[in-house]
Design a protein around this motif. Structure first.
Motif: not given
Length: 326
Positions: A142-148
């Motif tokens: 679960x990586x909703x708030x993480x980097x792109x």
């Protein structure tokens, strides 16, 4: 909590005398103490620097400001010179955390706060930032708030600071003291490191090196400043996307632009190609879209955070309309 020793520093020189990798400086402690309770951080020694004379904000000869590393976030946000000259910084500070935390959190500590990746805080899961070589649970998790942007196959964590995003747009310089007495002046553009194969190493600071001041140059004359933060709730939430902008328009064209972004990368993000797409151009939605294209070239979502890419595009274009009066 594991046993540690505690020492009150009597001077900055005394504080940096211990260069052991297991020694940590503590001032406000708003991030470090949480990490210690969870045993994410397990220092063997804490050096308390909170009583050092580093809590002043001073004018510089060039019209800039020299900010002590121990200036509380609340005091910095409320300083009349910051409000008048660096509105983007004041707004970024007020967008972060809660009033109680801002009263304790310091300028230097804010720059060094650790990621809020769920897996970094959960010691039952693998995390390369916590222990190199164990794996990245966020990739495929679960990586909703993480980097792109700026990620690697070792880590996709984001940097959490609002203040640091504004300071990157303002071209801040970070002044440090090393154990041998040498002082370094580090551009904020060179201060943070991409994760690469060593996501546990987040800055260029050496063991025992202490941030003493942050210096801001005089802002461009006539420039508009803005800090916009998109988050899941109106307060006490980290940025999904944030934009710090300082833009000047002269004779109908964009004369200068400084744009930094939070919530998108492992460091406060700034890309010269974004600004190059704007400077010298007449403000227009086509030009703003070109700047967004430059920002998001190479952006990669990891499932739960795919929405950040179109969100960043819309947020940047909306901010540019405000900054240029369009």
């Amino acid at each position: 909590m594991k046993t540690f020793t505690y020492e009150k520093a009597t001077s900055a020189e005394a504080a940096v005398a211990d260069t052991a990798a297991t020694t940590r400086f503590i001032a406000g402690g708003t991030n470090l103490l949480d990490l210690m309770k969870l045993q994410v951080e397990t220092p063997e020694k804490l050096v308390d620097i909170s009583r050092l004379p580093l809590a002043e904000i001073e004018d510089m000869d060039d019209g800039g400001l020299r900010i002590g590393a121990l200036v509380p976030n609340s005091d910095l946000a409320a300083d009349s010179r910051v409000i008048e000259r660096y509105e983007v910084l004041s707004r970024a500070l007020l967008a972060g955390a809660s009033g109680q935390l801002r009263n304790k959190a310091t300028t230097g500590g804010n720059l060094l706060q650790r990621t809020r990746c769920y897996y970094f805080y959960d010691t039952s899961t693998p995390c390369n930032k916590r222990e190199r070589g164990t794996g990245c649970s966020a990739i495929g998790g679960f990586n909703r708030i993480l980097a792109v942007l700026g990620t690697s196959d070792q880590c996709i964590a984001t940097h959490p600071s609002d203040m640091a995003v504004a300071m990157r747009a303002l071209d801040a310089t970070i002044v440090t003291l090393k154990h041998d007495g040498d002082k370094r002046r580090l551009s904020i553009h060179d201060f943070y490191r991409l994760p690469g194969d060593t996501p546990d190493i987040e800055t260029v600071l050496e063991p025992g090196e202490l941030i003493t001041h942050v210096e801001l140059p005089a802002p461009p004359q006539g420039a508009r400043q803005l800090y916009s933060k998109v988050r899941d709730r109106a307060s006490y939430a980290f940025a999904l996307v944030s934009v710090a902008g300082v833009v000047a328009v002269e004779d109908g064209k964009i004369a200068s632009a400084a744009l930094a972004f939070g919530g998108l990368g492992p460091m406060p993000w700034r890309d010269a190609a974004v600004e190059a797409a704007l400077v010298g151009k007449v403000p227009s939605d086509d030009g703003f879209a070109a700047a967004a294209d430059a920002l998001l070239k190479g952006a990669q979502g990891f499932g739960s955070n795919d929405f950040k890419i179109p969100l960043a595009r819309r947020t940047l274009i909306a901010c540019l309309r405000d900054l240029t009066g369009e």
